[in-house]
Design a protein around this motif. Structure first.
Motif, PDB file in Angstrom:
ATOM      1  N   LYS A 134       4.836 -13.340 -10.306  1.00  0.00           N
ATOM      2  CA  LYS A 134       4.865 -12.578  -8.976  1.00  0.00           C
ATOM      3  C   LYS A 134       3.918 -11.261  -9.224  1.00  0.00           C
ATOM      4  N   PHE A 135       2.786 -11.285  -8.448  1.00  0.00           N
ATOM      5  CA  PHE A 135       1.921 -10.269  -8.231  1.00  0.00           C
ATOM      6  C   PHE A 135       2.416  -9.298  -7.215  1.00  0.00           C
ATOM      7  N   GLU A 136       2.032  -8.055  -7.571  1.00  0.00           N
ATOM      8  CA  GLU A 136       2.098  -7.186  -6.432  1.00  0.00           C
ATOM      9  C   GLU A 136       0.785  -6.360  -6.448  1.00  0.00           C
ATOM     10  N   PHE A 137       0.055  -6.331  -5.237  1.00  0.00           N
ATOM     11  CA  PHE A 137      -1.188  -5.639  -5.213  1.00  0.00           C
ATOM     12  C   PHE A 137      -1.152  -4.221  -4.268  1.00  0.00           C
ATOM     13  N   ARG A 138      -1.836  -3.283  -4.814  1.00  0.00           N
ATOM     14  CA  ARG A 138      -2.021  -2.093  -3.978  1.00  0.00           C
ATOM     15  C   ARG A 138      -3.677  -1.919  -3.856  1.00  0.00           C
ATOM     16  N   VAL A 139      -3.947  -1.952  -2.591  1.00  0.00           N
ATOM     17  CA  VAL A 139      -5.415  -1.643  -2.386  1.00  0.00           C
ATOM     18  C   VAL A 139      -5.811  -0.746  -1.679  1.00  0.00           C
ATOM     19  N   GLU A 140      -6.538   0.273  -2.276  1.00  0.00           N
ATOM     20  CA  GLU A 140      -7.068   1.549  -1.900  1.00  0.00           C
ATOM     21  C   GLU A 140      -8.400   1.399  -1.210  1.00  0.00           C
ATOM     22  N   TYR A 141      -8.708   1.431   0.228  1.00  0.00           N
ATOM     23  CA  TYR A 141     -10.151   1.359   0.819  1.00  0.00           C
ATOM     24  C   TYR A 141     -10.630   2.743   0.612  1.00  0.00           C
ATOM     25  N   ALA A 142     -12.013   2.817   0.702  1.00  0.00           N
ATOM     26  CA  ALA A 142     -12.720   4.062   0.586  1.00  0.00           C
ATOM     27  C   ALA A 142     -12.364   4.878   1.732  1.00  0.00           C
ATOM     28  N   ASP A 143     -11.860   4.526   2.958  1.00  0.00           N
ATOM     29  CA  ASP A 143     -11.379   5.677   3.873  1.00  0.00           C
ATOM     30  C   ASP A 143     -10.052   6.012   3.739  1.00  0.00           C
ATOM     31  N   GLY A 144      -9.453   5.634   2.421  1.00  0.00           N
ATOM     32  CA  GLY A 144      -8.121   6.263   2.235  1.00  0.00           C
ATOM     33  C   GLY A 144      -6.862   5.355   2.714  1.00  0.00           C
ATOM     34  N   THR A 145      -7.132   4.228   3.356  1.00  0.00           N
ATOM     35  CA  THR A 145      -6.266   3.426   3.756  1.00  0.00           C
ATOM     36  C   THR A 145      -5.745   2.530   2.605  1.00  0.00           C
ATOM     37  N   VAL A 146      -4.373   2.638   2.532  1.00  0.00           N
ATOM     38  CA  VAL A 146      -3.795   1.701   1.406  1.00  0.00           C
ATOM     39  C   VAL A 146      -2.960   0.649   1.979  1.00  0.00           C
ATOM     40  N   LYS A 147      -3.168  -0.591   1.314  1.00  0.00           N
ATOM     41  CA  LYS A 147      -2.537  -1.822   1.874  1.00  0.00           C
ATOM     42  C   LYS A 147      -1.658  -2.226   0.298  1.00  0.00           C
ATOM     43  N   HIS A 148      -0.522  -2.779   0.855  1.00  0.00           N
ATOM     44  CA  HIS A 148       0.472  -3.480  -0.235  1.00  0.00           C
ATOM     45  C   HIS A 148       0.680  -4.856   0.044  1.00  0.00           C
ATOM     46  N   PHE A 149       0.699  -5.731  -0.821  1.00  0.00           N
ATOM     47  CA  PHE A 149       1.143  -7.175  -0.593  1.00  0.00           C
ATOM     48  C   PHE A 149       1.471  -7.754  -2.066  1.00  0.00           C
ATOM     49  N   SER A 150       2.078  -8.904  -1.634  1.00  0.00           N
ATOM     50  CA  SER A 150       2.529  -9.505  -2.756  1.00  0.00           C
ATOM     51  C   SER A 150       2.311 -11.252  -2.688  1.00  0.00           C
ATOM     52  N   GLU A 151       2.248 -11.636  -3.997  1.00  0.00           N
ATOM     53  CA  GLU A 151       2.124 -12.999  -3.917  1.00  0.00           C
ATOM     54  C   GLU A 151       2.971 -13.590  -5.014  1.00  0.00           C
ATOM     55  N   ASN A 152       3.614 -14.859  -5.079  1.00  0.00           N
ATOM     56  CA  ASN A 152       4.398 -15.766  -6.068  1.00  0.00           C
ATOM     57  C   ASN A 152       3.473 -16.937  -6.352  1.00  0.00           C
ATOM     58  N   HIS A 153       3.184 -17.249  -7.604  1.00  0.00           N
ATOM     59  CA  HIS A 153       2.427 -18.452  -8.009  1.00  0.00           C
ATOM     60  C   HIS A 153       3.331 -19.008  -8.835  1.00  0.00           C
ATOM     61  N   HIS A 154       3.608 -20.282  -8.460  1.00  0.00           N
ATOM     62  CA  HIS A 154       4.228 -21.015  -9.500  1.00  0.00           C
ATOM     63  C   HIS A 154       3.572 -22.236  -9.858  1.00  0.00           C
TER      64      HIS A 154
END
Ligand SMILES: C[S@@+](CC[C@H](N)C(=O)[O-])C[C@H]1O[C@@H](n2cnc3c(N)ncnc32)[C@H](O)[C@@H]1O
Length: 212
Positions: A134-154
């Protein structure tokens, strides 16, 4: 993309429309002429034509967690291979996964456009030879925007000899087995990804061919 850039005629396929869209954009951005199909391994027999090389990289076959799907996939691949063609793929190596896997891992990557934090939580089923990551991602872009998403890999993993035996039973012979991207080395129990280069047994040159 690298093969297309090197002058090979290349077609690509993935079950995920999102992944196919990413690949299409990448080909367009690089000015490469690649045809894409939105197709599963299990329905790959519907892709027209035949191929000298079939390539499934980055443990893509591991996502087939039921043997029936693996078997159908190998049958479809065999059908799509031109005479004398080869199939190259890699899978996770159980001999490395069992001792090396981390139940909890945090990884950071950054470039000039974004910073990425990836937290992974892995559970293993040692008996079924499968992992759920189970992956949880936090991506912070240069303009300060933050995006969260997750993925499950079986993902299914295999032991080195087990895969040779499965391939043999399904009509393939192994031409090379090596750690991922290291064709000069033999697979060891420390190599997480192992690559197989195989061809159909029916394409094996016979003594008659060799003497011609
Ligand atoms: C680890 S990624 C590798 C991606 C790709 N090969 C690359 O080089 O970037 C595994 C890929 O397998 C695809 N996949 C999973 N199950 C599949 C299936 N049954 N048929 C076809 N593709 C599948 C996923 O959508 C994903 O793109």
């Amino acid at each position: 993309m690298e093969l297309a850039a090197g002058g090979y005629v290349v077609e690509g396929s993935d079950i995920s429309s999102g992944m196919v869209a990413v690949a299409r954009n990448s080909a367009r951005d690089r000015g490469l002429d690649v045809r894409f199909h939105e197709c599963s391994f299990q329905t790959a027999d519907t892709i027209p034509g035949s191929f000298d090389v079939v390539l499934a990289m980055f443990a893509a076959l591991g996502y087939l967690t039921h043997f029936a799907d693996f078997e159908l996939t190998l049958r479809n691949v065999a059908q799509k291979m031109a005479p004398g063609g080869i199939f190259i793929f890699d899978v996770w190596n159980g001999a490395a996964v069992l001792p090396q896997y981390s139940p909890h891992k945090v990884r950071h990557e950054a470039d000039d456009k974004r910073k990425v934090e990836r937290v992974s939580r892995t559970t293993l089923d040692e008996i079924a030879q499968q992992a759920v990551v189970k992956f949880e991602f936090r991506v912070e872009y240069a303009d300060g925007t933050v995006k969260h998403f997750s993925e499950n890999h079986h993902v299914r993993f295999y032991f080195p000899q087990e895969m040779v035996d499965l391939l043999t039973a399904l009509g393939f012979e192994v031409l090379l087995r090596c750690p991922f991207m290291q064709p000069e080395k033999a697979v060891s129990k420390d190599d997480w990804n192992m690559t197989y280069v195989v061809r159909k047994m029916s394409d094996r040159p016979t003594a008659a061919h060799q003497s011609q």
